[in-house]
Design a protein around this motif. Structure first.
Motif, PDB file in Angstrom:
ATOM      1  N   TRP A 266      48.131  35.306  46.968  1.00 40.55           N
ATOM      2  CA  TRP A 266      47.700  35.722  48.446  1.00 40.55           C
ATOM      3  C   TRP A 266      46.420  36.553  48.296  1.00 40.55           C
ATOM      4  N   PHE A 267      45.530  35.932  49.268  1.00 40.59           N
ATOM      5  CA  PHE A 267      44.337  36.665  49.592  1.00 40.59           C
ATOM      6  C   PHE A 267      44.000  36.742  51.025  1.00 40.59           C
ATOM      7  N   ARG A 268      43.159  37.677  51.244  1.00 43.39           N
ATOM      8  CA  ARG A 268      42.948  38.096  52.679  1.00 43.39           C
ATOM      9  C   ARG A 268      41.411  38.188  52.970  1.00 43.39           C
ATOM     10  N   GLN A 269      40.951  37.953  53.952  1.00 47.42           N
ATOM     11  CA  GLN A 269      39.553  38.081  54.548  1.00 47.42           C
ATOM     12  C   GLN A 269      39.493  38.696  55.895  1.00 47.42           C
TER      13      GLN A 269
ATOM     14  N   ARG B 193      36.496  37.159  50.869  1.00 51.08           N
ATOM     15  CA  ARG B 193      37.784  37.062  50.686  1.00 51.08           C
ATOM     16  C   ARG B 193      38.167  37.694  49.545  1.00 51.08           C
ATOM     17  N   GLU B 194      39.235  38.386  49.536  1.00 55.34           N
ATOM     18  CA  GLU B 194      39.771  39.404  48.688  1.00 55.34           C
ATOM     19  C   GLU B 194      41.195  39.076  47.969  1.00 55.34           C
ATOM     20  N   PHE B 195      41.287  39.330  46.740  1.00 54.30           N
ATOM     21  CA  PHE B 195      42.462  39.080  46.095  1.00 54.30           C
ATOM     22  C   PHE B 195      43.623  40.188  46.469  1.00 54.30           C
TER      23      PHE B 195
ATOM     24  N   TYR C  46      45.355  36.530  56.193  1.00 55.01           N
ATOM     25  CA  TYR C  46      46.110  36.353  54.814  1.00 55.01           C
ATOM     26  C   TYR C  46      46.235  34.754  54.612  1.00 55.01           C
TER      27      TYR C  46
ATOM     28  N   ARG D 111      43.109  35.932  39.355  1.00 56.93           N
ATOM     29  CA  ARG D 111      42.596  36.712  40.493  1.00 56.93           C
ATOM     30  C   ARG D 111      41.595  36.100  41.058  1.00 56.93           C
ATOM     31  N   GLU D 112      41.159  34.884  40.764  1.00 54.09           N
ATOM     32  CA  GLU D 112      39.886  34.479  41.240  1.00 54.09           C
ATOM     33  C   GLU D 112      40.319  33.310  42.283  1.00 54.09           C
ATOM     34  N   ALA D 113      39.740  33.614  43.422  1.00 52.58           N
ATOM     35  CA  ALA D 113      39.721  32.471  44.331  1.00 52.58           C
ATOM     36  C   ALA D 113      39.439  31.051  44.006  1.00 52.58           C
TER      37      ALA D 113
ATOM     38  N   TRP E  49      45.012  25.623  49.569  1.00 48.04           N
ATOM     39  CA  TRP E  49      44.934  26.837  50.328  1.00 48.04           C
ATOM     40  C   TRP E  49      45.761  26.547  51.819  1.00 48.04           C
TER      41      TRP E  49
END
Length: 124
Positions: A36-39, A45-47, A94, A106-108, A114
């Motif tokens: 899951w990532f969020r922005q 974009r954040e892990f 999310y 942890r790297e997008a 996606w």
């Protein structure tokens, strides 16, 4: 190809909880690491969290550790994110993501697939 569809987002008061789901199709989840990532608006974009293909290993971003829990049901091809003690700063879109790997990342940039994202809004 893998198609990912998130659901479960919405508006919640600070301190509340939400559970996000990500339904996958096109390939069995058991061969995929999923995250899951969020922005948030104006931010990168954040892990948030990742779980390995077996479901036995997970990692979390520092900002959500202890409040969020990632899990998966490979039999149902579904990924989950239980979010508790939500804060205003958790407000973001999310995204569910996946790539063929038995471990975690942890790297997008490592993720091949996606979803479209689901909005989570936390009111203060």
């Amino acid at each position: 190809q893998v198609q990912l569809v998130e659901s479960g987002g919405g508006l919640v008061q600070a301190g509340g909880s939400l559970r996000l789901s990500c339904a996958a199709s096109g390939r069995t989840l058991s061969s995929l690491a999923m995250g899951w990532f969020r922005q948030a608006p104006g931010k990168e974009r954040e892990f948030v969290a990742v779980i390995n293909s077996s479901g036995r290993g997970a990692a979390y971003g520092d900002s959500v550790k202890g409040r969020f829990t990632i899990s998966r049901d490979n039999a149902k091809n579904t990924l989950f994110l239980q979010m508790n003690s939500l804060k205003f700063e958790d407000t973001a879109v999310y995204y569910c993501a996946a790539f063929p790997y038995v471990g975690t990342s942890r790297e997008a940039r490592d993720y091949d697939y996606w979803g479209q994202g689901t909005q989570v809004t936390v009111s203060s």
